[in-house]
Design a protein around this motif. Structure first.
Motif, PDB file in Angstrom:
ATOM      1  N   GLY A  69       0.448   4.694  -1.870  1.00 33.65           N
ATOM      2  CA  GLY A  69       0.723   5.830  -0.993  1.00 33.65           C
ATOM      3  C   GLY A  69       1.569   6.906  -1.643  1.00 33.65           C
ATOM      4  O   GLY A  69       1.165   8.064  -1.734  1.00 33.65           O
ATOM      5  N   HIS A  70       2.742   6.529  -2.123  1.00 35.56           N
ATOM      6  CA  HIS A  70       3.628   7.534  -2.716  1.00 35.56           C
ATOM      7  C   HIS A  70       3.028   8.152  -3.974  1.00 35.56           C
ATOM      8  O   HIS A  70       3.276   9.306  -4.290  1.00 35.56           O
ATOM      9  CB  HIS A  70       4.988   6.920  -3.061  1.00 35.56           C
ATOM     10  CG  HIS A  70       5.915   6.830  -1.884  1.00 35.56           C
ATOM     11  ND1 HIS A  70       6.207   7.909  -1.097  1.00 35.56           N
ATOM     12  CD2 HIS A  70       6.601   5.784  -1.375  1.00 35.56           C
ATOM     13  CE1 HIS A  70       7.054   7.532  -0.142  1.00 35.56           C
ATOM     14  NE2 HIS A  70       7.308   6.244  -0.287  1.00 35.56           N
ATOM     15  N   GLY A  71       2.239   7.366  -4.697  1.00 34.55           N
ATOM     16  CA  GLY A  71       1.687   7.877  -5.958  1.00 34.55           C
ATOM     17  C   GLY A  71       0.395   8.657  -5.779  1.00 34.55           C
ATOM     18  O   GLY A  71      -0.119   9.226  -6.735  1.00 34.55           O
ATOM     19  N   LEU A  84       0.836  -1.205   0.000  1.00 34.90           N
ATOM     20  CA  LEU A  84       0.000   0.000   0.000  1.00 34.90           C
ATOM     21  C   LEU A  84       0.871   1.257   0.000  1.00 34.90           C
ATOM     22  O   LEU A  84       0.612   2.219  -0.717  1.00 34.90           O
ATOM     23  CB  LEU A  84      -0.925   0.001   1.223  1.00 34.90           C
ATOM     24  CG  LEU A  84      -2.129  -0.946   1.155  1.00 34.90           C
ATOM     25  CD1 LEU A  84      -2.699  -1.196   2.544  1.00 34.90           C
ATOM     26  CD2 LEU A  84      -3.218  -0.379   0.236  1.00 34.90           C
ATOM     27  N   HIS A  85       1.900   1.234   0.828  1.00 32.29           N
ATOM     28  CA  HIS A  85       2.840   2.354   0.925  1.00 32.29           C
ATOM     29  C   HIS A  85       3.462   2.624  -0.447  1.00 32.29           C
ATOM     30  O   HIS A  85       3.458   3.764  -0.926  1.00 32.29           O
ATOM     31  CB  HIS A  85       3.905   1.994   1.966  1.00 32.29           C
ATOM     32  CG  HIS A  85       5.029   2.991   2.108  1.00 32.29           C
ATOM     33  ND1 HIS A  85       5.266   3.691   3.267  1.00 32.29           N
ATOM     34  CD2 HIS A  85       5.997   3.380   1.246  1.00 32.29           C
ATOM     35  CE1 HIS A  85       6.319   4.477   3.101  1.00 32.29           C
ATOM     36  NE2 HIS A  85       6.785   4.304   1.884  1.00 32.29           N
ATOM     37  N   GLU A  86       3.990   1.573  -1.071  1.00 31.10           N
ATOM     38  CA  GLU A  86       4.753   1.753  -2.306  1.00 31.10           C
ATOM     39  C   GLU A  86       3.865   1.925  -3.537  1.00 31.10           C
ATOM     40  O   GLU A  86       4.127   2.772  -4.377  1.00 31.10           O
ATOM     41  CB  GLU A  86       5.708   0.567  -2.524  1.00 31.10           C
ATOM     42  CG  GLU A  86       6.762   0.395  -1.439  1.00 31.10           C
ATOM     43  CD  GLU A  86       7.790   1.523  -1.404  1.00 31.10           C
ATOM     44  OE1 GLU A  86       7.886   2.292  -2.383  1.00 31.10           O
ATOM     45  OE2 GLU A  86       8.495   1.643  -0.389  1.00 31.10           O
ATOM     46  N   CYS A  87       2.821   1.075  -3.640  1.00 34.24           N
ATOM     47  CA  CYS A  87       2.021   1.075  -4.883  1.00 34.24           C
ATOM     48  C   CYS A  87       1.058   2.236  -4.936  1.00 34.24           C
ATOM     49  O   CYS A  87       0.766   2.756  -5.999  1.00 34.24           O
ATOM     50  CB  CYS A  87       1.180  -0.177  -5.014  1.00 34.24           C
ATOM     51  SG  CYS A  87       2.037  -1.670  -4.723  1.00 34.24           S
ATOM     52  N   ALA A  91      14.839   9.841   7.854  1.00 34.40           N
ATOM     53  CA  ALA A  91      13.488  10.245   7.443  1.00 34.40           C
ATOM     54  C   ALA A  91      12.417   9.200   7.756  1.00 34.40           C
ATOM     55  O   ALA A  91      11.340   9.536   8.245  1.00 34.40           O
ATOM     56  CB  ALA A  91      13.483  10.571   5.949  1.00 34.40           C
ATOM     57  N   HIS A  92      12.684   7.915   7.491  1.00 35.62           N
ATOM     58  CA  HIS A  92      11.671   6.891   7.754  1.00 35.62           C
ATOM     59  C   HIS A  92      11.404   6.758   9.246  1.00 35.62           C
ATOM     60  O   HIS A  92      10.271   6.559   9.678  1.00 35.62           O
ATOM     61  CB  HIS A  92      12.096   5.536   7.185  1.00 35.62           C
ATOM     62  CG  HIS A  92      12.211   5.519   5.696  1.00 35.62           C
ATOM     63  ND1 HIS A  92      13.309   6.014   5.039  1.00 35.62           N
ATOM     64  CD2 HIS A  92      11.358   5.088   4.735  1.00 35.62           C
ATOM     65  CE1 HIS A  92      13.133   5.871   3.734  1.00 35.62           C
ATOM     66  NE2 HIS A  92      11.958   5.321   3.523  1.00 35.62           N
ATOM     67  N   MET A  93      12.452   6.881  10.041  1.00 37.26           N
ATOM     68  CA  MET A  93      12.275   6.787  11.496  1.00 37.26           C
ATOM     69  C   MET A  93      11.538   7.999  12.039  1.00 37.26           C
ATOM     70  O   MET A  93      10.686   7.890  12.915  1.00 37.26           O
ATOM     71  CB  MET A  93      13.638   6.647  12.181  1.00 37.26           C
ATOM     72  CG  MET A  93      14.235   5.272  12.005  1.00 37.26           C
ATOM     73  SD  MET A  93      15.835   5.155  12.825  1.00 37.26           S
ATOM     74  CE  MET A  93      15.325   5.010  14.541  1.00 37.26           C
TER      75      MET A  93
END
Ligand code: ZN
Length: 653
Positions: free
Chosen positions: A437-439, A432-435, A517-519
């Motif tokens: 969320g970012h888009g 979900l994050h990659e496919c 950044a991710h943390m």
């Protein structure tokens, strides 16, 4: 049922656990595909020295020095000095330089400089990194302070507010005397002169900003330019791959990338990424180039990375289902409709098996990758998302039964919930994050995509994570057959908050703040939720320590929706002040007492906070005419053997 005898967990040192990953299905590929992957793998290995130099200008010479001692040392290998030396070298290998790969602080050696000095003097001087006209003494006078003096180049990427981020960072993207103000002005001027402001290239992405005769200019990374010696080899392997490409588009992708490497022209780079996004038919895929900007405190310059992969058809179905419904997700997202895309373009998502990891993806690797990074290319052409199935599998297998959940999960019921659903939910959250969320979402017209500056990466990761968290609890997941029931998402909610509030602290040294950044994103999401929805989640202390208690999962989803709305607003409007406020309030500071407790509980478990991967080794067999007749894959190489081989066989700079 057969047992899996493959040993995923390999050696341990300092804060690192090395893992091995398998490449299931490689043998089932056609010979052409295997040869294609072989050349792409070679191309991914040839860029190694670029990253080392990008991380700090002394890294390559320090590596050569350490490897000379490691391979030639004649004394006892059992002394504490030598053992500390080996640990230091393994850390340097792991981090592609003398600074921690994640915390970016310089490693402090636990061996004496007298020991190293004596060991260096016993080495064959031809193997030492002597500078122009230098003897061993002069070389040591230059490099020992870099290794031993904690005040010299203490940090690779400094993000501390108020400092000059360039003068205080050891990364090698700017000449040492270039100030932050100068660099910002240089690129502001360049952006202002963009010929096509709607479709700007990623200014500064592939160059070092240097001062020549008093004037700032870019030293571009390309054939014949800076890093040309490494890039030439990359180009050779890419060209060798072309005859084995699976389709015409793949050929075009590789050709355009080669053209970019030859010219350094960033417009060509955008063209290459557009071709790459649109090549979705092949089973084999790869990236190779200057990609992520986390290593530059200004977020402009990209570290070199590469990987090669092929598709995992079964697991890909899951991500494909999400992508096929991308428009539904966008239309139902809990953000202001002004910030939604009216049309969601080309979100492609695949589960892949990595064949090789190189550059900034090695040995420590991401498990989900979403590219390209250019905002307008993503908006107009979409992006490609992958989760790397064989790496995720290696993590899961290596973590089984290590005691972590027993220690940090509040009770048996929650523990059971996680045993049942955590692996599944975690994979789905990554998808979900990659496919999606970012888009998802869009910028309002005229908003500078880099306007959030140092806070941009954290806000972007928060956006993608929140999008995933929100939808994990949606009935759509059941309807699409991605989750078995309405309980499953709770496993991810619990583990996410547990990580953001408690367990990710194990990656931070006492007294330090959160910087990556991710943390920062995870801390921000978790602590904002804790502060604003105390009826849904609380911190609870009992005789075993501090735990997360979730009282109301449905409310928690509301919290994520609300924060997603705000984070999207910040991104869409480029609200720098709000980004700063949010990140500085919730994403940065660490409660010292809680931190100490978590570190102590974690220490008792004796686990390594960081993991990285040893690559498989590929050996081509050739017939008399030199044609490759098969590719042999093995997993036998040790960590040190692999690092030394890479330094030997792929040395370019
Ligand atoms: Zn992300």
């Amino acid at each position: 049922m057969t047992t899996d005898h493959f040993s995923y967990a390999d050696e341990r040192f300092a804060d690192v656990q090395m893992l091995r990953y398998r490449v299931p299905g490689f043998e089932r590929l056609t010979l052409r595909q295997q040869i294609l992957l072989y050349h792409l793998s070679e191309a991914a290995l040839w860029g190694r020295d670029i990253l080392w130099d990008q991380n700090c200008r002394y890294n390559l010479r320090v590596r050569r020095l350490l490897e000379a001692v490691y391979t030639q040392y004649k004394g006892s290998r059992e002394t504490s000095d030598f053992r500390s030396f080996v640990t230091y070298l393994k850390r340097v290998w792991f981090s592609n330089g003398i600074h921690h790969h994640y915390a970016t602080e310089k490693f402090q050696p636990e061996f004496s400089s007298a020991f190293l000095r004596e060991a260096v003097l016993a080495c064959d001087s031809a193997s030492l990194p002597l500078g122009e006209g230098q003897d061993a003494e002069a070389m040591m006078a230059e490099l020992f302070p870099v290794i031993f003096n904690p005040d010299i180049l203490p940090k690779r990427v400094n993000q501390a507010e108020g400092d000059d981020l360039l003068l205080t960072s050891a990364c090698n993207y700017y000449d040492p005397d270039v100030t932050q103000a100068e660099a910002e002005e240089f690129y502001a001027r360049m952006k202002a002169q963009a010929p096509d402001p709607e479709r700007p290239v990623m200014y500064g992405l592939n160059s070092t900003l240097v001062r020549r005769d008093g004037r700032l200019c870019e030293d571009v990374w390309c054939c014949g330019g800076r890093y040309g010696a490494a890039i030439d080899h990359i180009v050779t392997e890419l060209e060798a791959a072309i005859p084995f490409a699976e389709n015409e588009r793949q050929v075009e992708v590789i050709r355009r990338l080669v053209e970019f490497y030859r010219t350094g022209n960033l417009k060509t780079f955008d063209e290459y990424t557009i071709l790459w996004v649109n090549e979705t038919q092949g089973e084999v895929d790869f990236t190779n180039g200057f990609t992520e900007v986390y290593g530059d405190p200004l977020g402009l310059k990209a570290s070199w990375e590469g990987y090669a992969s092929f598709i995992d058809p079964v697991a890909t179905q899951r991500a494909a289902t999400l992508s096929a419904n991308a428009s539904w997700f966008e239309a139902h997202s809990p953000v202001d409709p002004r910030f939604r895309k009216t049309q969601v373009q080309g979100v492609s998502a695949k589960v892949i098996n990595a064949v090789i990891l190189g550059g900034d993806l090695y040995p420590s690797s991401a498990i989900g990758i979403n590219l390209p990074n250019s905002n307008w290319v993503r908006a107009e052409h979409g992006s490609k998302s992958v989760t790397i199935g064989n790496l995720t599998h290696a993590y899961d297998e290596a973590a089984k039964g290590n005691g972590f959940r027993e220690e940090f999960v509040i009770d048996d019921a929650t523990h059971e919930l996680m045993d049942r659903y955590a692996d599944l939910c975690d994979d789905l959250h990554t998808d979900l994050h990659e496919c999606l969320g970012h888009g998802s979402g869009r910028m309002l017209p005229g908003v500078d995509p880099d306007g959030l500056k140092a806070y941009g990466s954290t806000i972007e990761e928060a956006r993608a994570d929140l999008f995933g968290l929100y939808y994990l609890a949606d009935e759509k997941m059941l309807e699409l057959g991605l989750l078995p029931d309405t309980e499953a998402y709770k496993a991810q909610y619990y583990s996410y908050l547990m990580n953001g509030l408690l367990t990710q602290l194990v990656r931070i040294e006492p007294g330090r703040q959160i910087e990556e950044a991710h943390m920062r994103n995870r801390a921000l999401v978790a602590r904002w939720t804790l502060a604003h929805y105390p009826e849904a989640v609380s911190l609870e202390t009992n005789e075993r320590g501090t735990f997360i208690r979730i009282m109301d999962y449905a409310r928690l989803r509301k919290a994520f929706a609300e924060l997603l709305g705000e984070v999207q607003r910040i991104k869409s409007t480029g609200d720098y002040d709000a980004a700063r406020q949010l990140v500085e309030t919730y994403g940065v500071s660490v409660d010292a007492k809680l931190h100490a407790e978590i570190l102590e509980r974690y220490r008792r478990l004796d686990l390594a906070p960081y993991k990285g991967f040893i690559n498989p080794r590929y050996t081509p067999c050739r017939d008399e005419s030199g044609e490759i007749t098969s590719i042999h894959i093995d997993y036998d190489e040790s960590y040190a053997e692999q690092m030394l081989r890479y330094s030997r066989e792929y040395a370019t700079l």
